[in-house]
Each structure stands twice: as C-alpha cells, then as structure tokens.
Design a protein around this motif. Structure first.
Motif, PDB file in Angstrom:
ATOM      1  N   ASP A 210       0.836  -1.074   0.097  1.00  0.00           N
ATOM      2  CA  ASP A 210      -0.040  -0.047   0.039  1.00  0.00           C
ATOM      3  C   ASP A 210       0.856   1.302   0.195  1.00  0.00           C
ATOM      4  O   ASP A 210       2.157   1.135  -0.078  1.00  0.00           O
ATOM      5  CB  ASP A 210      -0.950   0.072   1.184  1.00  0.00           C
ATOM      6  N   GLU A 211       0.214   2.662   0.019  1.00  0.00           N
ATOM      7  CA  GLU A 211       0.867   3.695   0.164  1.00  0.00           C
ATOM      8  C   GLU A 211       2.221   3.851   1.103  1.00  0.00           C
ATOM      9  O   GLU A 211       3.121   4.529   0.795  1.00  0.00           O
ATOM     10  CB  GLU A 211       0.047   5.057   0.173  1.00  0.00           C
ATOM     11  N   GLU A 212       2.140   3.309   2.467  1.00  0.00           N
ATOM     12  CA  GLU A 212       2.948   3.031   3.311  1.00  0.00           C
ATOM     13  C   GLU A 212       4.004   2.228   3.334  1.00  0.00           C
ATOM     14  O   GLU A 212       4.957   1.937   4.386  1.00  0.00           O
ATOM     15  CB  GLU A 212       1.929   2.983   4.841  1.00  0.00           C
ATOM     16  N   GLY A 213       4.002   1.328   2.399  1.00  0.00           N
ATOM     17  CA  GLY A 213       4.849   0.376   2.218  1.00  0.00           C
ATOM     18  C   GLY A 213       4.664  -0.974   2.831  1.00  0.00           C
ATOM     19  O   GLY A 213       5.283  -1.953   2.929  1.00  0.00           O
ATOM     20  N   ASN A 214       3.550  -1.082   3.498  1.00  0.00           N
ATOM     21  CA  ASN A 214       3.098  -2.276   3.951  1.00  0.00           C
ATOM     22  C   ASN A 214       2.574  -3.371   2.932  1.00  0.00           C
ATOM     23  O   ASN A 214       1.767  -2.991   2.057  1.00  0.00           O
ATOM     24  CB  ASN A 214       1.999  -2.016   5.043  1.00  0.00           C
ATOM     25  N   PRO A 215       3.290  -4.573   3.319  1.00  0.00           N
ATOM     26  CA  PRO A 215       2.432  -5.515   2.262  1.00  0.00           C
ATOM     27  C   PRO A 215       0.929  -6.012   2.502  1.00  0.00           C
ATOM     28  O   PRO A 215       0.384  -5.861   3.486  1.00  0.00           O
ATOM     29  CB  PRO A 215       3.351  -6.818   2.592  1.00  0.00           C
ATOM     30  N   PHE A 216       0.298  -6.117   1.246  1.00  0.00           N
ATOM     31  CA  PHE A 216      -1.182  -6.439   1.331  1.00  0.00           C
ATOM     32  C   PHE A 216      -1.127  -7.986   2.158  1.00  0.00           C
ATOM     33  O   PHE A 216      -0.263  -8.635   1.701  1.00  0.00           O
ATOM     34  CB  PHE A 216      -1.851  -6.285   0.149  1.00  0.00           C
TER      35      PHE A 216
END
Length: 85
Positions: A26-32
């Motif tokens: 996502d935008e924050e770099g966290n994996p879906f």
C-alpha cells in the motif's frame, strides 16, 4: 580419473539469483494480506459426475436407517430388539 579432478585455475560459476516476486504494497509500504486465488471455473460434465457417484464406496449398513426407510415407504419394519451389552 580426469573428470574428478578439475584444473587448478577452475572457478565455479556464480549461483544464479533466485527469482523474487514483487510483493504488492500500500502507500505506506506495508504488504497487502495474502488473498487466496479464485478457484478455476469447472465445466459441469454429467458423465464424469455419474462415474464419480458410481465409483464411490458404498456406505456401511445401518439397520436403524434401513428401518426408517422402510417405515417411510409404508412397508413393515420389525421392532428394534435391544441387544445386551
């Protein structure tokens, strides 16, 4: 045994890099979170379904169920005898 002794100046080739799949983030770099893949749509084959049912092992004989089936059909069903344990 020439194949067992490499020449002294032999250098092994580098190990190939393992393929790394890009992980969607996502935008924050966290994996879906991993989502299960949709099942492949299967074409209904009546002949295959008939064969599957025909080759299915028979259910074990259940005297109580057979008695209830006879009663439902309106046939005579002998009373249940309690067996001593």
């Amino acid at each position: 045994y020439m194949q067992e002794s490499p020449p002294p100046d032999y250098v092994a080739p580098p190990v190939p890099q393992r393929y790394q799949r890009e992980v969607p983030t996502d935008e924050e770099g966290n994996p879906f979170p991993a989502m299960p893949r949709q099942p492949r749509p299967r074409v209904y084959d009546p002949e295959k379904e008939r064969l599957k049912r025909a080759l299915r092992p028979p259910l074990p004989y259940n005297p109580e169920k057979e008695r209830l089936k006879r009663l439902l059909r309106g046939q005579y069903a002998p009373p249940i005898e309690e067996q001593p344990r």
